[in-house]
Write an enzyme that holds these catalytic residues in place. Structure first.
Site, PDB file in Angstrom:
ATOM      1  N   SER A  93      37.698  36.956  44.928  1.00  0.00           N
ATOM      2  CA  SER A  93      38.528  37.255  46.102  1.00  0.00           C
ATOM      3  C   SER A  93      37.748  36.904  47.363  1.00  0.00           C
ATOM      4  O   SER A  93      36.595  37.304  47.518  1.00  0.00           O
ATOM      5  CB  SER A  93      38.872  38.748  46.122  1.00  0.00           C
ATOM      6  OG  SER A  93      39.222  39.160  47.433  1.00  0.00           O
ATOM      7  N   HIS A 142      41.038  34.155  43.582  1.00  0.00           N
ATOM      8  CA  HIS A 142      42.013  35.248  43.676  1.00  0.00           C
ATOM      9  C   HIS A 142      42.530  35.322  45.113  1.00  0.00           C
ATOM     10  O   HIS A 142      41.755  35.494  46.054  1.00  0.00           O
ATOM     11  CB  HIS A 142      41.306  36.559  43.286  1.00  0.00           C
ATOM     12  CG  HIS A 142      42.161  37.772  43.324  1.00  0.00           C
ATOM     13  ND1 HIS A 142      42.977  38.147  42.277  1.00  0.00           N
ATOM     14  CD2 HIS A 142      42.314  38.724  44.274  1.00  0.00           C
ATOM     15  CE1 HIS A 142      43.589  39.283  42.588  1.00  0.00           C
ATOM     16  NE2 HIS A 142      43.208  39.654  43.798  1.00  0.00           N
ATOM     17  N   ASP A 181      44.500  37.286  47.845  1.00  0.00           N
ATOM     18  CA  ASP A 181      45.056  38.584  48.233  1.00  0.00           C
ATOM     19  C   ASP A 181      46.045  38.394  49.373  1.00  0.00           C
ATOM     20  O   ASP A 181      45.646  38.196  50.523  1.00  0.00           O
ATOM     21  CB  ASP A 181      43.920  39.527  48.662  1.00  0.00           C
ATOM     22  CG  ASP A 181      43.139  40.033  47.464  1.00  0.00           C
ATOM     23  OD1 ASP A 181      43.777  40.563  46.550  1.00  0.00           O
ATOM     24  OD2 ASP A 181      41.901  39.872  47.443  1.00  0.00           O
ATOM     25  N   MET A 224      50.657  41.551  47.512  1.00  0.00           N
ATOM     26  CA  MET A 224      50.799  42.942  47.937  1.00  0.00           C
ATOM     27  C   MET A 224      51.841  42.936  49.049  1.00  0.00           C
ATOM     28  O   MET A 224      51.506  43.052  50.234  1.00  0.00           O
ATOM     29  CB  MET A 224      49.442  43.485  48.416  1.00  0.00           C
ATOM     30  CG  MET A 224      48.477  43.743  47.268  1.00  0.00           C
ATOM     31  SD  MET A 224      46.773  43.910  47.800  1.00  0.00           S
ATOM     32  CE  MET A 224      46.256  42.189  47.751  1.00  0.00           C
ATOM     33  N   MET A 232      44.870  48.016  39.443  1.00  0.00           N
ATOM     34  CA  MET A 232      44.110  48.192  40.680  1.00  0.00           C
ATOM     35  C   MET A 232      43.106  49.332  40.497  1.00  0.00           C
ATOM     36  O   MET A 232      43.485  50.448  40.137  1.00  0.00           O
ATOM     37  CB  MET A 232      45.041  48.538  41.854  1.00  0.00           C
ATOM     38  CG  MET A 232      45.887  47.389  42.369  1.00  0.00           C
ATOM     39  SD  MET A 232      44.932  45.932  42.862  1.00  0.00           S
ATOM     40  CE  MET A 232      43.959  46.590  44.215  1.00  0.00           C
ATOM     41  N   ASP A 273      40.928  44.938  39.409  1.00  0.00           N
ATOM     42  CA  ASP A 273      40.718  44.452  40.779  1.00  0.00           C
ATOM     43  C   ASP A 273      40.303  45.593  41.701  1.00  0.00           C
ATOM     44  O   ASP A 273      41.063  46.539  41.904  1.00  0.00           O
ATOM     45  CB  ASP A 273      42.026  43.815  41.271  1.00  0.00           C
ATOM     46  CG  ASP A 273      41.921  43.213  42.659  1.00  0.00           C
ATOM     47  OD1 ASP A 273      40.820  43.174  43.228  1.00  0.00           O
ATOM     48  OD2 ASP A 273      42.961  42.774  43.181  1.00  0.00           O
TER      49      ASP A 273
HETATM   50  C1  DX5 Z   1      42.339  44.917  47.467  1.00  0.00           C
HETATM   51  C2  DX5 Z   1      42.308  43.547  46.852  1.00  0.00           C
HETATM   52  C3  DX5 Z   1      41.097  43.212  46.049  1.00  0.00           C
HETATM   53  C4  DX5 Z   1      39.788  43.461  46.730  1.00  0.00           C
HETATM   54  C5  DX5 Z   1      38.620  42.920  45.965  1.00  0.00           C
HETATM   55  O1  DX5 Z   1      43.586  45.159  48.000  1.00  0.00           O
HETATM   56  O2  DX5 Z   1      43.421  43.371  46.007  1.00  0.00           O
HETATM   57  O3  DX5 Z   1      41.208  41.891  45.555  1.00  0.00           O
HETATM   58  O4  DX5 Z   1      39.783  42.961  48.011  1.00  0.00           O
HETATM   59  O5  DX5 Z   1      37.514  43.087  46.779  1.00  0.00           O
HETATM   60  P1  DX5 Z   1      36.267  44.024  46.428  1.00  0.00           P
HETATM   61  O6  DX5 Z   1      35.634  43.412  45.211  1.00  0.00           O
HETATM   62  O7  DX5 Z   1      35.433  43.941  47.643  1.00  0.00           O
HETATM   63  O8  DX5 Z   1      36.822  45.384  46.139  1.00  0.00           O
HETATM   64 ZN    ZN Z   2      43.493  41.493  44.740  1.00  0.00          ZN
END
Ligand code: DX5
Ligand code: ZN
Length: 210
Positions: free
Chosen positions: A6, A30, A32, A65, A134, A172
């Site tokens: 991400s 990934h 987001d 999201m 999550m 995640d």
């Molecule tokens: C949160 C995201 C994740 C997250 C991953 O809403 O879906 O993908 O940012 O980042 P880290 O590894 O920093 O938690």
């Molecule tokens: Zn994510």
């Protein structure tokens, strides 16, 4: 186990740093995607994403999201992701969304927030290519891994064995070289800040893989 990186928490030189991630041994990028409605943050639009990913080569793993699921599916199907994942909590008719994504010949993922149980999504599991669990509240990077996720991973793994379902399990949020040990029966692990807060992306990835 595969790693999906991400880039949500990269603050500077995003395009260059995404290319730097693309040159590592990670398996997926990934994405987001946040709309400022399903979660309070808002990330890139599809045009910005296309520009950011112009030169990348890794397969894409899109994490929506968003509230207006269909609009974003229509946007993100155009970049031909391997996985297109929506949130169960945003879906009025999850089965209809699952079929819509499949009709576009993209593998479909469904994600659940920390307070949503595996039991709630049980009716859909036979139809899914991926379940994204999550392990933090969706919305931002750099949060702490929620240990309650571990039981969900175990249950999803048990269910797919018992019923011979084919979905992959993705985790995640909050993954680092310690918390990754709780996710051993997952297939894809999303990692953001643990990789991108260091200058040595490949070094961090190597630490996760050992
Ligand atoms: C949160 C995201 C994740 C997250 C991953 O809403 O879906 O993908 O940012 O980042 P880290 O590894 O920093 O938690
Ligand atoms: Zn994510």
């Amino acid at each position: 186990m595969k790693l999906s990186a991400s880039f949500l928490s990269i603050k500077n030189n995003l395009k260059e740093n995404i290319l730097k991630l693309d040159k590592t041994t990670i398996d997926y990028l990934h994405l987001d995607i946040m709309d400022g409605a399903f979660v309070s943050n808002k990330t890139w639009n599809i045009k910005e994403i296309k520009d950011l990913l112009k030169k990348t080569t890794k397969p894409l793993d899109v994490h929506l999201m968003v509230k207006d699921v269909y609009k974003y599916i229509d946007d993100y199907k155009t970049i031909k992701p391997t996985y297109l994942t929506f949130h169960y909590e945003a879906a009025k008719d999850p089965l209809e969304i699952i079929n819509y994504i499949k009709k576009n010949k993209i593998k479909v993922g469904m994600s659940i927030k920390p307070n949503t149980s595996v039991q709630e999504i049980f009716p859909y599991l036979s139809q899914l290519d991926l379940v994204l669990v999550m392990s933090v509240e969706p919305g931002e990077g750099g949060q702490d891994f929620l240990i309650s996720t571990v039981n969900k991973i175990r249950l999803l793994d048990e269910i797919r064995k018992n019923y011979e379902y084919h979905y992959l399990i993705e985790v995640d949020g909050g993954i680092n070289d310690e918390t990754i040990q709780y996710c051993m029966s997952a297939d894809i692990i999303v990692v953001g800040s643990y990789i991108t807060s260091s200058d040595d992306y490949q070094g961090q990835i190597d630490k996760l893989k050992t």
